[in-house]
Enzyme design. Structure first.
Site, PDB file in Angstrom:
ATOM      1  N   GLU A  53       0.827  -1.204   0.000  1.00 25.37           N
ATOM      2  CA  GLU A  53       0.000   0.000   0.000  1.00 25.37           C
ATOM      3  C   GLU A  53       0.866   1.260   0.000  1.00 25.37           C
ATOM      4  OE1 GLU A  53      -0.045  -2.670   1.973  1.00 25.37           O
ATOM      5  OE2 GLU A  53      -1.877  -2.752   3.157  1.00 25.37           O
ATOM      6  N   CYS A  78      -2.180  -3.464   7.380  1.00 25.80           N
ATOM      7  CA  CYS A  78      -1.767  -3.625   8.772  1.00 25.80           C
ATOM      8  C   CYS A  78      -2.114  -2.369   9.570  1.00 25.80           C
ATOM      9  CB  CYS A  78      -0.279  -3.928   8.863  1.00 25.80           C
ATOM     10  SG  CYS A  78       0.791  -2.600   8.271  1.00 25.80           S
ATOM     11  N   CYS A  87       0.102   0.616   7.661  1.00 28.84           N
ATOM     12  CA  CYS A  87      -0.402   1.050   6.355  1.00 28.84           C
ATOM     13  C   CYS A  87      -1.744   1.762   6.494  1.00 28.84           C
ATOM     14  CB  CYS A  87      -0.545  -0.147   5.421  1.00 28.84           C
ATOM     15  SG  CYS A  87       1.030  -0.915   5.002  1.00 28.84           S
ATOM     16  N   LEU A 213      22.072 -25.750  -3.749  1.00 26.22           N
ATOM     17  CA  LEU A 213      20.751 -25.301  -3.292  1.00 26.22           C
ATOM     18  C   LEU A 213      20.608 -23.786  -3.336  1.00 26.22           C
ATOM     19  CD1 LEU A 213      19.977 -27.688  -0.277  1.00 26.22           C
ATOM     20  CD2 LEU A 213      19.391 -27.965  -2.683  1.00 26.22           C
ATOM     21  N   ARG A 216      20.675 -20.012  -9.367  1.00 26.16           N
ATOM     22  CA  ARG A 216      21.666 -19.661 -10.379  1.00 26.16           C
ATOM     23  C   ARG A 216      21.045 -19.438 -11.757  1.00 26.16           C
ATOM     24  NH1 ARG A 216      23.235 -24.129  -7.901  1.00 26.16           N
ATOM     25  NH2 ARG A 216      23.072 -25.480  -9.737  1.00 26.16           N
TER      26      ARG A 216
END
Length: 350
Positions: A53, A78, A87, A213, A216
């Protein structure tokens, strides 16, 4: 005719840009409309940055139009102070007269308080536009707060005849992955990694494949690496210990002199259900979503514990004849997609 669904659909499109980077905040999208014309757009910045927002309001060139505008947002604004101000306060500051919300926020710090604040200040609030689509998009955030665990995605590649790895005598001398899927499917996995907060493998996968992991073959943030290693079997020559990204190891080794600096460790009772202990610990670490990449034993343990939400299975075109069988599970097929010669099937755990 209401144009609300059209603008909420645009907000959902924007929200996807925050997947992975916004976590553990939800990846929210927001659109501001004046006289049936979009004048502002935004999505949640990387964690610690502005919410959707705020970014949408800041993108409006002529702030005078805000007092006659409608703000669309996929998740309730929020109303509490976190890393950024509420917000709802900013919406009221600019006297935006109407707010259209996809779904309410289940977080106990919000949970209707944002809506209440807006309504008490005279703002018109509409709730539930494209509710089902917003729930689907925010499924990670909703699972984390409603089930007190990460949203769990199982992922594996299997041969046409149902094996996820060949017999050891068919593998090369060098420790590296044995590819069953094609390069396009593998690139897709890197995209998935960029969208989830953490990725999990077992000790055997580290030893057999020595994976990095990381991300890339796609643009995005590399996930937190999670590894199960009861006896701390693997050492510093494995990529998983290179400290290039945050890594958490679940172990039974209590002797901290065997713990490496720069790696996080979680003690686990291996005589009890491992999947539940991992979920509890990752919730404590504020990890909202988890991609489980293997191996078969690790995947099956989450399946058997009924602790999974989605499975993404890539079937290659080749037959292995024998080897390590793919996990066994029951799920509802939601999508089947061709990836050149591979077939990607997505399941949901109902």
């Amino acid at each position: 005719m209401s144009f609300d669904p059209k603008y909420m659909e645009r907000a959902l499109q924007l929200a996807k840009n925050g997947l992975g980077s916004a976590a553990p905040n939800p990846a929210v999208g927001s659109v501001i409309v004046h006289d049936n014309c979009i004048i502002g757009e935004g999505y949640t910045s990387a964690y610690g940055g502005s919410h959707a927002e705020v970014n949408a309001i800041n993108s409006v060139k002529d702030k005078r139009l805000l007092s006659e505008a409608i703000l669309y947002v996929t998740l309730e604004p929020c109303s509490h102070h976190g890393k950024t101000p509420p917000c709802a306060d900013l919406i009221l500051k600019y006297k935006i007269p109407k707010v259209v919300i996809g779904i309410l926020d289940p977080h106990d710090k919000v949970a209707g308080k944002g809506v209440k604040q807006l309504k008490n200040s005279g703002c018109t609030v509409v709730i539930g536009v494209l509710e089902k689509a917003c729930m689907e998009h925010h499924r990670r955030f909703l699972t984390f707060h409603q089930k007190q665990r990460p949203y769990i995605i199982l992922k594996w590649a299997q041969s046409n005849d149902g094996y996820i790895a060949p017999e050891k005598n068919k593998r090369g001398i060098k420790i590296q992955p044995y590819w069953i899927s094609n390069k396009y499917s593998r690139q897709l996995v890197h995209k998935w990694r960029s969208q989830e907060q953490a990725v999990l493998i077992g000790m055997r996968t580290v030893i057999d494949d020595n994976p990095k992991l990381n991300v890339r073959q796609w643009f995005g943030k590399s996930p937190i690496r999670i590894v199960i290693d009861k006896e701390l079997t693997f050492k510093g020559n494995h990529h998983i210990l290179d400290q290039s990204q945050k890594t958490i190891i679940f172990t039974a080794v209590e002797d901290k002199s065997q713990w490496m600096n720069g790696i996080d460790y979680e003690l686990m009772d291996f005589t009890k259900i491992r999947a539940q202990q991992i979920c509890d610990a990752l919730h404590k670490h504020n990890i909202m979503s988890l991609l489980i990449e293997g191996g078969a034993k690790t995947l099956q343990s989450f399946i058997d514990a009924e602790l999974w939400d989605e499975a993404r299975v890539v079937q290659g075109s080749a037959n292995l004849g024998d080897g390590l069988k793919a996990p066994e599970f029951n799920g509802n097929t939601t999508q089947k997609i061709g990836v050149v010669a591979d077939i990607l099937t997505i399941y949901q755990n109902d």
